[in-house]
Design an enzyme around this catalytic site. Sequence first.
Site, short mmCIF file in Angstrom:
data_model
loop_
_atom_site.label_atom_id
_atom_site.label_comp_id
_atom_site.label_asym_id
_atom_site.label_seq_id
_atom_site.Cartn_x
_atom_site.Cartn_y
_atom_site.Cartn_z
CE LYS A 35 -0.48 -0.21 5.04
NZ LYS A 35 -1.38 -0.66 6.13
CE1 TYR A 258 14.75 31.63 6.36
CE2 TYR A 258 14.78 29.28 5.88
CZ TYR A 258 14.73 30.60 5.44
OH TYR A 258 14.66 30.86 4.11
C1 PLP Z 1 -0.77 -1.81 6.66
C2 PLP Z 1 -1.43 -3.07 7.07
C3 PLP Z 1 -0.69 -4.21 7.37
C4 PLP Z 1 0.82 -4.20 7.41
O1 PLP Z 1 1.23 -3.68 8.64
P1 PLP Z 1 2.79 -3.55 8.99
O2 PLP Z 1 2.81 -3.05 10.39
O3 PLP Z 1 3.35 -2.56 8.03
O4 PLP Z 1 3.36 -4.91 8.83
C5 PLP Z 1 -1.36 -5.39 7.67
N1 PLP Z 1 -2.70 -5.42 7.69
C6 PLP Z 1 -3.46 -4.34 7.43
C7 PLP Z 1 -4.94 -4.45 7.48
C8 PLP Z 1 -2.86 -3.13 7.11
O5 PLP Z 1 -3.61 -2.06 6.85
#
Ligand code: PLP
Length: 367
Positions: A35, A258
Site C-alpha cells: 500500500k 532560520y
Molecule cells: C498496513 C497493514 C498491514 C501491514 O502492517 P505492517 O505493520 O506494516 O506490517 C497489515 N494489515 C493491514 C490491514 C494493514 O492495513
Amino acid sequence: MPRPITAVIHTQALCQNLEVIRQSVPESKVFAVVKANAYGHGIERVYESFKTADGFALLDIDEAKLLRALGWTGPILLLEGIFSPQDLFDCAQYQLSFTVHSEQQVVWLEQHQYPAQFDIFLKMNSGMNRLGFKPQQYREIWRQLSQSAHVATITHMMHFSDADGDRFGDQGIDYQLTEFETTIQGLPGERSVSNSAAILRYPHQIQSDYVRGGIMLYGSSPDYPGHSIQDWGLAPTMSLRSEIIAIQRLNANESVGYGSSFVAGQAMTIGIVACGYADGYQRISPTGTPVLVNGIRTQTIGRVSMDMLAVDLTPVTDAEVGSEVVLWGKSRTGTVLAIDEVAAASGTVGYELMCGVTARVTFINQQ
Ligand SMILES: *Cc1c(COP(=O)(O)O)cnc(C)c1O
C-alpha cells in the site's frame, strides 16, 4: 548536474526481508503489503523482489491494476475493501480479493447484478475499533455472506492494535486474539491475522494462514526501540542520500539557519546539505538527529529548511563539498543508519519517513 539528492532502493535487501518473513512463519502464505506505493518505495521498484510472495495487499484499485500490468497473476487483496458498488466491476475484471468490513459493503455485494464470485476477507473488529464487525455481529454476517451467490470463499481477518507491544508488553495480542478465536470457533475458512510485529514477535502463538507483512519488508523494525533491524535480521531498503554543497566555519556564538535555533558553543565546521522538508525530511527533526557524512555518524544542527539542512562536521575530518550525506539507510562505505533511529529522534516512525519522500527526489534501484 541534477540536484544530488537520491533515494536508493536496495533490491537485494527487499528479497532478504521477505525471506525473514518466510523463516519466521514457514507454514503461512505471505501477502507482501505494498500500500501507499510500497511504503513510498514505488510498486514497480519492489515488484521484482517480491514476486516470490504468495500475494500482494494494498488499498487502491489503481495500484492493483499496476500490479496486473506488471504481470502479477496471483492474489491481490484490497485491505479497505470496495469504496463504491462500481468497484466490484474492477474486482471481477482484475480478480481482486477484498476485505468486507461494513454493512454497507455487504449490501453493495448482495445487490451486485452480475454473476461474479469473489474471495472475501471478512474483517472482525476485535478491539482496534477502526474497521470490521464486532464479535457479536460477526457470525451472523458470516452466515449471510456464506450463502451469497457472489461469495466464493471467506477468510477470517483481524488486525492488531498492539502487537508491537508498546502498551501491554507481551500481552499486546492476547485480548484481541481471544476475541477472534472464540468468535470464529467452528466456522470453516482460513485466517489472516498477523502484521509485521505479530510475525516477528509471536510466530508460534498465532495461527495465520495468510500473514500481511508490511513495514518489516522495508527495513524498519515494528517494535523499535525494543528491537532494532539488526536484532530481526532486516536490512535497510531505502537510502536517502545527498551531498554537502557548502561548508561554513562558525565562531563561538554564531548560529545557523532560520530562527538561529542553534548557536555554536565554540568554533566549529558545519556542512550544508542539499536536503530539506520539500524532499520529505521532517522539519520537526531537531538538532541532534543522527546523520552519516562519508559514512561517519554525526548530527543535524539548527532548523531544517525547505531545501537545506546543516550538519556538524566535527567528527568528519575529511569532509568537503561533494561528500556523501546519508539521511537514513546505507552509506557507500557500508555503514547503516537505521530509519528507525532518525524517526525516533523526530518523534515519528519509519513508516512516515519512508512514505514521505517527495516526487522531486530521484529514485534509483540498486542491488
Ligand atoms: C498496513 C497493514 C498491514 C501491514 O502492517 P505492517 O505493520 O506494516 O506490517 C497489515 N494489515 C493491514 C490491514 C494493514 O492495513
